[in-house]
Design an enzyme around this catalytic site. Structure first.
Site, mmCIF file in Angstrom:
data_model
loop_
_atom_site.group_PDB
_atom_site.id
_atom_site.type_symbol
_atom_site.label_atom_id
_atom_site.label_comp_id
_atom_site.label_asym_id
_atom_site.label_seq_id
_atom_site.Cartn_x
_atom_site.Cartn_y
_atom_site.Cartn_z
ATOM 1 N N GLU A 106 0.854 -1.194 0.000
ATOM 2 C CA GLU A 106 0.000 0.000 0.000
ATOM 3 C C GLU A 106 0.884 1.235 0.000
ATOM 4 O O GLU A 106 1.948 1.259 0.626
ATOM 5 C CB GLU A 106 -0.929 -0.023 1.218
ATOM 6 C CG GLU A 106 -2.065 0.965 1.166
ATOM 7 C CD GLU A 106 -3.110 0.689 2.241
ATOM 8 O OE1 GLU A 106 -3.807 -0.357 2.146
ATOM 9 O OE2 GLU A 106 -3.212 1.487 3.188
ATOM 10 N N ASP A 108 0.220 5.298 0.691
ATOM 11 C CA ASP A 108 -0.855 6.115 1.252
ATOM 12 C C ASP A 108 -0.534 7.602 1.320
ATOM 13 O O ASP A 108 0.535 7.998 1.791
ATOM 14 C CB ASP A 108 -1.152 5.694 2.702
ATOM 15 C CG ASP A 108 -1.640 4.276 2.836
ATOM 16 O OD1 ASP A 108 -2.089 3.702 1.838
ATOM 17 O OD2 ASP A 108 -1.567 3.740 3.962
ATOM 18 N N GLU A 110 -2.658 10.362 3.476
ATOM 19 C CA GLU A 110 -3.765 10.541 4.416
ATOM 20 C C GLU A 110 -3.739 11.984 4.922
ATOM 21 O O GLU A 110 -2.740 12.430 5.495
ATOM 22 C CB GLU A 110 -3.660 9.563 5.584
ATOM 23 C CG GLU A 110 -3.858 8.109 5.175
ATOM 24 C CD GLU A 110 -3.712 7.155 6.330
ATOM 25 O OE1 GLU A 110 -4.620 6.340 6.553
ATOM 26 O OE2 GLU A 110 -2.668 7.215 7.019
#
Length: 294
Positions: A106, A108, A110
């Site tokens: 993953e 990311d 955020e």
């Protein structure tokens, strides 16, 4: 020389010398209705009639999200995002790539909501073979709720580069030959979501969502997917070719200009780096922390 002029010069150099336009690998249509599906809470996802802009809503009933119809192995993904305005404490806007496997990979972005008047925090993270705990955080140097800004991931055999308006803010290098896990075999889909993270997102969970300020809205537009679509054969995406431009040697590290901007972000805007958190790792920092970033 003014800051604005420096930035314009930087953008011109970056586009000219660093990022190659390769129409043969651009598989996005720019239409959310064609390239993405609603992942959850359809009643909280709004798309313009032309499919060019999509908004996600969070309220007490639900958050929302969408995901790409295809999966990819390496490439560059750009997305313009306008974040939740005003008092957004406790909310999390996520833009990320995920393999959705038990030992998932993953990448990311955020965006952690804030109390009105405070700077927005951007947290990045990398999962590799199911391992995470690789967070970094920076304060954004602009108000990301006023206008759309471009958030990009360049992911290739050599490195992962997180970028904000083409400025590299984070690198995660492929040190697999030294025993460091790196996302290199699992295809990933592109996802975005808006959800309730008030157990941790703002001041470690001290500032909860104020539902009277909702509903909370984040908007997405002008995405570009210049990546290798997954066809079941990783060798195709790992090959260096005119189509897979991102795997070429020139994209194996940052340019000198990019390095200067990267160091500027680290010096003036970084607020957390897992590689400096000896307490968390009990003085046994992850191996990549002692290895070169570029």
């Amino acid at each position: 020389m003014s800051t604005t002029f420096k930035f314009v010069v930087f953008i011109g150099l970056l586009i000219t010398n660093t990022f190659q336009v390769s129409f043969s690998s651009v598989i996005s249509t720019g239409d959310f209705n064609k390239d993405f599906s609603v992942a959850w809470s359809p009643s909280h996802v709004y798309t313009t009639a032309d499919g060019r802009t999509r908004s996600l809503k969070l309220d007490q009933e639900s958050g929302s999200g969408f995901a790409s119809n295809q999966m990819f192995l390496f490439g560059q993904i750009d997305m313009q995002i306008k974040l939740v305005p005003g008092h957004s404490a406790g909310t999390v806007v996520a833009f990320y790539l995920s393999s959705d496997q038990p030992k998932r990979d993953e990448i990311d972005f955020e965006f952690l909501g804030n109390v009105s008047g405070q700077p927005y925090i951007l947290q990045t993270n990398v999962y590799a073979d199911g391992n995470d705990d690789r967070e970094e955080r920076v304060y954004l140097w602009f108000d990301p709720t006023k206008n759309f800004h471009t958030y990009s991931v360049l992911w290739n055999l050599h490195q992962i580069v997180f970028m904000v308006d083409w400025i590299p803010i984070r690198l995660y290098r492929n040190h697999a030959d030294k025993g460091v896990a790196y996302p290199r075999w699992q295809p990933m889909s592109i996802k975005a979501s808006l959800w309730n993270g008030d157990s941790w997102a703002t001041r470690g969970g001290k500032d909860k969502i104020d539902w009277s300020k909702g509903p909370f809205i984040a908007s997405f537009r002008n995405y570009k997917i210049d990546a290798c679509p997954w066809n079941g054969n990783p060798r195709f995406c790992r090959a260096e070719s005119s189509t897979n431009w991102w795997n070429k040697e020139r994209y194996s590290t940052l340019t000198s200009t990019q390095r200067r901007w990267f160091k500027w972000v680290r010096l003036h805007h970084m607020i957390y780096d897992y590689c400096q958190d000896n307490k968390r790792f009990q003085n046994n920092l992850p191996k990549e922390c002692s290895l070169p970033k570029y």
